[in-house]
Design an enzyme around this catalytic site. Structure first.
Site, short mmCIF file in Angstrom:
data_model
loop_
_atom_site.label_atom_id
_atom_site.label_comp_id
_atom_site.label_asym_id
_atom_site.label_seq_id
_atom_site.Cartn_x
_atom_site.Cartn_y
_atom_site.Cartn_z
N LYS A 75 1.98 -3.42 7.66
CA LYS A 75 2.58 -3.76 5.61
C LYS A 75 3.66 -3.62 5.68
CE LYS A 75 0.05 -4.29 2.99
NZ LYS A 75 -0.30 -5.86 2.50
N LYS A 111 -15.26 0.34 4.67
CA LYS A 111 -14.32 0.76 3.86
C LYS A 111 -15.13 2.26 4.20
CE LYS A 111 -10.50 -1.24 4.89
NZ LYS A 111 -10.05 -2.43 3.77
N THR A 142 1.01 -1.03 -0.06
CA THR A 142 -0.03 0.09 0.45
C THR A 142 0.77 1.29 0.11
OG1 THR A 142 -1.29 1.23 1.47
CG2 THR A 142 -0.10 -0.47 2.40
N ASP A 143 -0.17 2.42 -0.17
CA ASP A 143 1.00 3.87 -0.02
C ASP A 143 0.85 4.13 1.09
OD1 ASP A 143 -1.88 4.53 0.64
OD2 ASP A 143 -2.02 5.62 -1.67
N GLU A 144 0.25 3.79 2.23
CA GLU A 144 0.71 3.96 2.90
C GLU A 144 1.53 3.31 3.98
OE1 GLU A 144 -3.54 3.13 5.34
OE2 GLU A 144 -4.45 3.18 3.77
N TYR A 160 -1.60 -0.95 10.76
CA TYR A 160 -2.21 -1.31 9.59
C TYR A 160 -0.23 -1.27 8.83
CZ TYR A 160 -3.58 -1.46 5.35
OH TYR A 160 -3.29 -1.77 3.52
P1 NAD Z 1 -9.91 -6.65 2.91
O1 NAD Z 1 -9.78 -7.35 4.48
O2 NAD Z 1 -11.11 -7.24 1.35
O3 NAD Z 1 -9.13 -8.49 2.32
C1 NAD Z 1 -8.46 -9.41 2.65
C2 NAD Z 1 -8.88 -10.70 2.54
O4 NAD Z 1 -7.64 -11.34 2.88
C3 NAD Z 1 -9.69 -11.88 3.12
O5 NAD Z 1 -10.53 -12.44 1.90
C4 NAD Z 1 -9.88 -12.59 4.31
O6 NAD Z 1 -9.97 -13.65 4.65
C5 NAD Z 1 -8.17 -12.97 3.82
N1 NAD Z 1 -7.06 -13.36 5.34
C6 NAD Z 1 -6.96 -12.32 6.57
N2 NAD Z 1 -6.28 -13.17 7.23
C7 NAD Z 1 -5.46 -13.41 6.30
C8 NAD Z 1 -4.75 -15.25 6.99
N3 NAD Z 1 -3.81 -15.23 8.23
N4 NAD Z 1 -4.49 -16.59 5.91
C9 NAD Z 1 -5.83 -15.90 5.09
N5 NAD Z 1 -6.15 -15.42 4.07
C10 NAD Z 1 -6.14 -13.76 5.20
O7 NAD Z 1 -8.24 -6.30 1.82
P2 NAD Z 1 -8.10 -5.61 0.55
O8 NAD Z 1 -8.33 -4.93 0.56
O9 NAD Z 1 -8.61 -6.18 -0.74
O10 NAD Z 1 -6.21 -5.72 0.21
C11 NAD Z 1 -5.81 -6.46 -0.32
C12 NAD Z 1 -4.36 -6.16 0.02
O11 NAD Z 1 -4.23 -5.41 -0.69
C13 NAD Z 1 -3.74 -5.72 1.03
O12 NAD Z 1 -2.71 -6.99 1.39
C14 NAD Z 1 -3.91 -4.62 1.30
O13 NAD Z 1 -2.81 -3.88 2.14
C15 NAD Z 1 -3.60 -4.32 0.03
N6 NAD Z 1 -4.07 -3.31 -0.38
C16 NAD Z 1 -5.61 -2.45 -0.45
C17 NAD Z 1 -5.57 -1.11 -0.78
C18 NAD Z 1 -6.79 -1.05 -1.04
O14 NAD Z 1 -7.72 0.35 -1.14
N7 NAD Z 1 -8.57 -1.17 -0.62
C19 NAD Z 1 -4.90 -0.68 -1.25
C20 NAD Z 1 -3.18 -0.49 -1.17
C21 NAD Z 1 -3.41 -2.07 -1.29
P1 TYD Z 2 -10.51 4.33 4.25
O1 TYD Z 2 -11.55 3.51 3.46
O2 TYD Z 2 -10.73 3.30 6.42
O3 TYD Z 2 -9.17 3.76 3.91
P2 TYD Z 2 -7.71 4.21 4.54
O4 TYD Z 2 -7.35 4.82 6.31
O5 TYD Z 2 -6.84 3.03 4.00
O6 TYD Z 2 -7.61 5.51 3.68
O7 TYD Z 2 -10.64 5.93 4.85
C1 TYD Z 2 -10.76 6.21 3.69
C2 TYD Z 2 -10.20 8.28 4.70
O8 TYD Z 2 -12.56 8.66 4.84
C3 TYD Z 2 -9.65 8.37 5.54
O9 TYD Z 2 -9.12 9.47 5.07
C4 TYD Z 2 -10.83 7.95 6.72
C5 TYD Z 2 -11.73 8.37 6.40
N1 TYD Z 2 -13.04 7.57 7.10
C6 TYD Z 2 -14.25 8.52 7.51
O10 TYD Z 2 -14.09 10.37 7.61
N2 TYD Z 2 -15.57 8.41 8.12
C7 TYD Z 2 -15.56 6.78 8.03
O11 TYD Z 2 -16.18 6.21 8.41
C8 TYD Z 2 -14.54 5.78 7.12
C9 TYD Z 2 -14.69 4.78 7.44
C10 TYD Z 2 -13.18 6.43 6.95
#
Ligand code: NAD
Ligand code: TYD
Length: 380
Positions: free
Chosen positions: A190, A225, A137-139, A186
């Site tokens: 990562k 989210k 992630t970019d975080e 988090y």
């Molecule tokens: P998500 O939370 O929707 O899904 C995570 C999946 O991992 C779930 O299916 C869960 O059951 C599985 N999981 C969790 N713990 C596990 C374990 N111990 N063993 C096996 N499976 C396990 O997450 P997402 O949003 O789809 O993100 C996927 C990846 O992409 C993550 O690594 C996250 O850090 C990265 N990422 C997400 C975003 C975003 O905006 N969502 C952005 C950049 C990077």
């Molecule tokens: P989120 O979807 O949790 O992603 P991330 O924290 O990984 O960026 O949140 C996106 C943005 O929205 C973040 O700045 C936090 C804000 N946010 C709220 O203001 N209210 C909410 O209930 C949630 C879930 C997020």
């Protein structure tokens, strides 16, 4: 070339899009979805491909080293695309241990299992070169300032190193060279997993690649989210909890564009390299929220903006990063990837999807989705 690829976390939001893309695009590949099915895993996300002959689901924890080792051998796995993680910042603030366990120890378990299987074969399975692709992630880069060198009120137009102009809230961007400075449990977990992946390349010669992507949005995202939570709340006229002043900026990318980038980088990315993935698409939270309200209202036939009064400012998230902005020009330049959707189109598509798939949302919010595995996979 035939390949045997394990996708971890394939029942989650991004993972399910990656699995779907690979299963449909490469019928000659074997795609194994390894997922623990935590609260975030939902097999209903993959209903449309679950009976395809080149797909297999394995319910397992990436921390279960023995099971991972056995699976790699059994399936003669030559590629791992690692998405499994705990992914929600708010949960990490309440329960950092679970994040360290899955994101750090789980990644290490996968790396070590892959090393034990691949290294004696010269990092090949048959004549297929192996690859460990870690999705990050970019975080991990921390937070950027909102600044403008010329004193113009942001957002202002800026020029990326790709040469394209876009709106930005600051003059700095995360590049592949930006130093890691995570702030939340988090992102700290990562970041640690990213370091382990690179260490396995530098120490043992494992063929790795790492990508750092910005915030994703689109269908099948768990409604904790921002975007799916708020769409659902607006539909049901429930309050929208905006953290702080809603001034924080995120860079949003449509999830299928991320999945396309993953496919491209898995096949064509350089070993040991890092690519940033992002949409050059910065938005303040409060502005997105207004777009969501207007879009949901319009699509439900309510007067546009009627639900603005649902906006409820609440205590800010601890350690809330101010601004994320990715410079993805390396990926655009070297591998020719580009986001396919404008944000306006992507948001419209996303809102429509959640409104049209209320049964999916109800299944998630009621907890019924957690029965899917027992009901559909019993005896398989
Ligand atoms: P998500 O939370 O929707 O899904 C995570 C999946 O991992 C779930 O299916 C869960 O059951 C599985 N999981 C969790 N713990 C596990 C374990 N111990 N063993 C096996 N499976 C396990 O997450 P997402 O949003 O789809 O993100 C996927 C990846 O992409 C993550 O690594 C996250 O850090 C990265 N990422 C997400 C975003 C975003 O905006 N969502 C952005 C950049 C990077
Ligand atoms: P989120 O979807 O949790 O992603 P991330 O924290 O990984 O960026 O949140 C996106 C943005 O929205 C973040 O700045 C936090 C804000 N946010 C709220 O203001 N209210 C909410 O209930 C949630 C879930 C997020």
């Amino acid at each position: 070339m035939k390949r045997s690829i394990v996708v971890t976390g394939g029942a989650g939001f991004i993972g399910s899009h990656v699995v779907r893309l690979l299963v449909n695009k490469y019928p000659e590949y074997r795609i194994i979805n390894l997922d623990k099915l935590t609260y975030a895993g939902n097999l209903a996300n993959l209903k449309d491909i679950e009976d395809k002959p080149n797909y297999r689901f394995v319910k397992a924890d990436i921390c279960d080293f023995e099971t991972v080792c056995a699976l790699l051998q059994e399936e003669k796995v030559d590629g791992i695309i690692h998405l499994a993680a705990e992914s929600h910042v708010d949960r990490s603030i309440k329960d950092p241990f679970t994040f360290a366990r899955t994101n750090v120890m789980g990644t290490l378990s996968l790396l070590q299992a892959a090393k034990l299987y691949w290294e004696p074969q010269g990092w090949k399975v048959g004549d297929v070169p192996c690859r460990f692709y870690h999705i990050s992630t970019d975080e991990v880069y921390g937070a950027l300032q909102m600044t403008d060198p010329e004193g113009i009120e942001p957002p202002f137009t800026t020029k990326a190193s790709s040469g394209k102009h876009h709106l930005a809230y600051g003059s700095e961007f995360f590049t592949e060279g930006t130093k890691y400075q995570p702030h939340s449990p988090y992102s700290a977990a990562k970041a640690s997993s990213d370091h382990f992946v690179r260490a396995f390349h530098d120490t043992y010669g494992m063929p790795t690649v790492v990508t750092n992507c910005s915030n994703n949005y689109g269908p099948y995202q768990f409604p904790e989210k921002l975007i799916p939570l708020f769409i659902n709340n607006i539909r049901h006229r429930k309050p929208l909890p905006v953290y702080g002043k809603g001034e924080n900026v995120r860079d949003w990318l449509y999830v299928e564009d991320h999945a396309r980038a993953i496919d491209l980088i898995f096949h064509e990315g350089k070993v040991a390299d890092t690519y940033n993935i992002g949409g050059f698409n910065e938005w303040k939270n409060i502005d997105i929220i207004r777009v969501l309200i207007n879009t949901v209202d319009r699509l439900l036939g309510r007067p546009e903006g009627a639900d603005m009064d649902l906006i409820t400012y609440v205590t800010d998230r601890a350690g809330h990063d101010l601004r994320y902005a990715i410079d993805s020009s390396k990926l655009q330049r070297e591998l020719g990837w580009e986001p396919s959707l404008q944000f306006e189109e992507g948001i419209e598509k996303t809102v429509r999807w959640y409104l049209d798939n209320q049964a999916w949302m109800d299944n998630v919010t009621s907890g019924d989705y957690q029965k899917y595995y027992e009901e559909m996979y019993k005896g398989r």
